[in-house]
Motif scaffolding. Sequence first.
Motif, short mmCIF file in Angstrom:
data_model
loop_
_atom_site.label_atom_id
_atom_site.label_comp_id
_atom_site.label_asym_id
_atom_site.label_seq_id
_atom_site.Cartn_x
_atom_site.Cartn_y
_atom_site.Cartn_z
N ILE A 263 0.84 -1.21 0.00
CA ILE A 263 0.00 0.00 0.00
C ILE A 263 0.87 1.26 0.00
O ILE A 263 0.64 2.16 -0.83
N PRO A 264 1.89 1.39 0.88
CA PRO A 264 2.79 2.54 0.76
C PRO A 264 3.48 2.62 -0.60
O PRO A 264 3.72 3.73 -1.10
N ALA A 265 3.79 1.46 -1.19
CA ALA A 265 4.40 1.47 -2.52
C ALA A 265 3.46 2.11 -3.53
O ALA A 265 3.87 2.93 -4.37
N LEU A 266 2.19 1.73 -3.47
CA LEU A 266 1.19 2.32 -4.37
C LEU A 266 0.97 3.80 -4.07
O LEU A 266 0.82 4.62 -4.98
N CYS A 267 0.95 4.14 -2.77
CA CYS A 267 0.78 5.55 -2.39
C CYS A 267 1.90 6.40 -2.95
O CYS A 267 1.67 7.49 -3.50
N ALA A 268 3.14 5.91 -2.81
CA ALA A 268 4.28 6.66 -3.34
C ALA A 268 4.20 6.75 -4.86
O ALA A 268 4.45 7.81 -5.45
N GLY A 269 3.82 5.65 -5.50
CA GLY A 269 3.79 5.61 -6.95
C GLY A 269 2.78 6.55 -7.57
O GLY A 269 3.03 7.09 -8.66
N PHE A 270 1.66 6.75 -6.88
CA PHE A 270 0.58 7.54 -7.49
C PHE A 270 0.46 8.96 -6.94
O PHE A 270 -0.36 9.74 -7.43
N ILE A 271 1.28 9.32 -5.94
CA ILE A 271 1.11 10.63 -5.31
C ILE A 271 1.32 11.78 -6.29
O ILE A 271 0.73 12.86 -6.14
N GLY A 272 2.14 11.57 -7.30
CA GLY A 272 2.42 12.64 -8.25
C GLY A 272 1.48 12.72 -9.44
O GLY A 272 1.65 13.57 -10.31
N PHE A 273 0.45 11.85 -9.47
CA PHE A 273 -0.44 11.79 -10.63
C PHE A 273 -1.81 12.41 -10.37
O PHE A 273 -2.67 12.38 -11.24
N PHE A 274 -2.02 12.97 -9.18
CA PHE A 274 -3.32 13.56 -8.86
C PHE A 274 -3.14 14.99 -8.41
O PHE A 274 -2.03 15.43 -8.09
N ASP A 275 -4.26 15.71 -8.35
CA ASP A 275 -4.21 17.08 -7.85
C ASP A 275 -5.42 17.44 -7.00
O ASP A 275 -5.68 18.61 -6.74
N GLN A 276 -6.17 16.42 -6.55
CA GLN A 276 -7.33 16.66 -5.69
C GLN A 276 -6.94 16.41 -4.24
O GLN A 276 -6.42 15.34 -3.89
N ALA A 277 -7.21 17.39 -3.38
CA ALA A 277 -6.79 17.31 -1.98
C ALA A 277 -7.29 16.05 -1.26
O ALA A 277 -6.53 15.46 -0.48
N PRO A 278 -8.56 15.61 -1.44
CA PRO A 278 -9.01 14.41 -0.73
C PRO A 278 -8.14 13.18 -1.03
O PRO A 278 -7.95 12.32 -0.17
N ILE A 279 -7.63 13.11 -2.26
CA ILE A 279 -6.76 11.97 -2.61
C ILE A 279 -5.45 12.05 -1.84
O ILE A 279 -4.93 11.03 -1.37
N PHE A 280 -4.92 13.26 -1.69
CA PHE A 280 -3.67 13.41 -0.93
C PHE A 280 -3.89 12.97 0.52
O PHE A 280 -3.03 12.31 1.12
N TRP A 281 -5.03 13.36 1.11
CA TRP A 281 -5.37 12.92 2.46
C TRP A 281 -5.37 11.39 2.53
O TRP A 281 -4.78 10.80 3.44
N ALA A 282 -6.06 10.76 1.60
CA ALA A 282 -6.18 9.31 1.61
C ALA A 282 -4.82 8.63 1.47
O ALA A 282 -4.54 7.62 2.13
N ILE A 283 -3.98 9.19 0.62
CA ILE A 283 -2.66 8.60 0.38
C ILE A 283 -1.82 8.61 1.65
O ILE A 283 -1.24 7.59 2.04
N LEU A 284 -1.73 9.76 2.32
CA LEU A 284 -0.86 9.83 3.50
C LEU A 284 -1.42 9.07 4.70
O LEU A 284 -0.66 8.50 5.48
N VAL A 285 -2.74 9.05 4.86
CA VAL A 285 -3.33 8.29 5.97
C VAL A 285 -3.10 6.80 5.77
O VAL A 285 -2.70 6.08 6.69
N ALA A 286 -3.36 6.32 4.56
CA ALA A 286 -3.15 4.90 4.26
C ALA A 286 -1.67 4.54 4.41
O ALA A 286 -1.33 3.47 4.93
N TRP A 287 -0.80 5.42 3.98
CA TRP A 287 0.64 5.19 4.08
C TRP A 287 1.04 4.99 5.55
O TRP A 287 1.74 4.03 5.89
N GLY A 288 0.62 5.90 6.43
CA GLY A 288 0.98 5.80 7.84
C GLY A 288 0.47 4.53 8.49
O GLY A 288 1.20 3.83 9.19
N PHE A 289 -0.80 4.21 8.26
CA PHE A 289 -1.39 3.02 8.89
C PHE A 289 -0.70 1.74 8.42
O PHE A 289 -0.32 0.89 9.24
#
Length: 377
Positions: A263-289
């Motif tokens: 999951i962190p691998a996917l979060c890192a891989g896709f973080i640069g492909f979006f620009d909507q704030a809710p997605i950024f929230w989801a990425i970092l929360v999932a990464w930490g957990f």
Amino acid sequence: MQAPFRLLAALRGSTEAGLMMAMAVATATFVATPLVLAGIADRFDVGTGTAGLFSAAQLGAFVVGSWVSGRFVDPSRRLFVQALVVLAIANAVSAVASVFILLVVMRAAAGLVLGVLAWLAYSQVFGDTDRTGDIAVIGPLTGVFMAPLFGVILANGDDRAVFWLLAVVALLPLVKVPQFVVGETVETDRTKPVPQALALVAALGVVTLGGSAVFVFAGAIAADQYGMAPFVISLVFSANAAASIPSARWRGARPLAGAWLLIPALCAGFIGFFDQAPIFWAILVAWGFCFWMAVPGIYTLLSQRSRHPAERAGDAQASMAAGRALGPLVGGLLVSSGSYELLGLAGGAVIAAAVVVIVGVELMGRGEAASGEATRS
């Protein structure tokens, strides 16, 4: 409604207040790093990739400080006080530095004494599960509360105000300077890790290399690509820390722990492909957990695959610290020569490669155990 009380309960322990405060100071410094990176780039008129050098210097010196301390000095109140005073000075000079190279040198000095402080804290709790837990949980708890505070400061000032705050905070543990116990030194010959343990130690370093290469630039990505304000970004980092608390404190079994790192691998891989704030929230929360669901289980796996677990535990910490130090350097090169998309894809691929090794080691061990059972039958 119960969350604040649970957070407070996690702080109640038998560990000396001064040690816990010192670890909170160290954590606050690292929490501030991705948040101030964009501001540092603006202040010194350097690229985002170049600005990341201050983080690499800080983490690299942290590795040196924590490694050297345990070999050349004894824990003492004097060393504790000296480290905090040097940290306060380094933070204050960072606030007034007019050239980038001076900032990098000061962050290296800060990292060095932070490594000393971390060693001082863990030298006093090593072998005591409860007290070690008191120290370990300080990290995410500090992140929950300090990230929003830094966000408010950055919204109303700049990175210099953050460094001034860190300079003041560095002196707070002096009100509760702990007594230190010097343990007996036992001369032993280190043993070489067995192949599976060596693979796990190396994989942990690769995980933190790939993760830190992306994570240290997450604040800049949020500002540049997602258009988020500094305070909102700080809240996301706070949520990342909060999400790691329940997974870090999970007491149940963690089968195939390495798989959680996908999951962190996917979060890192896709973080640069979006620009909507809710997605950024989801990425970092999932990464930490997910990161903290994985790491304790990997430690357990490493212990099971080692003839001398205590030595391998130290190797794992050193490997992960080295990965965190190299990550910002690699990330800076990728950002300078490419884009956030390239950075994310590279970081995610590196983490995924380590996952293959970790899961492979666990499955190999299961296969060997099953084979042994069949032979005995």
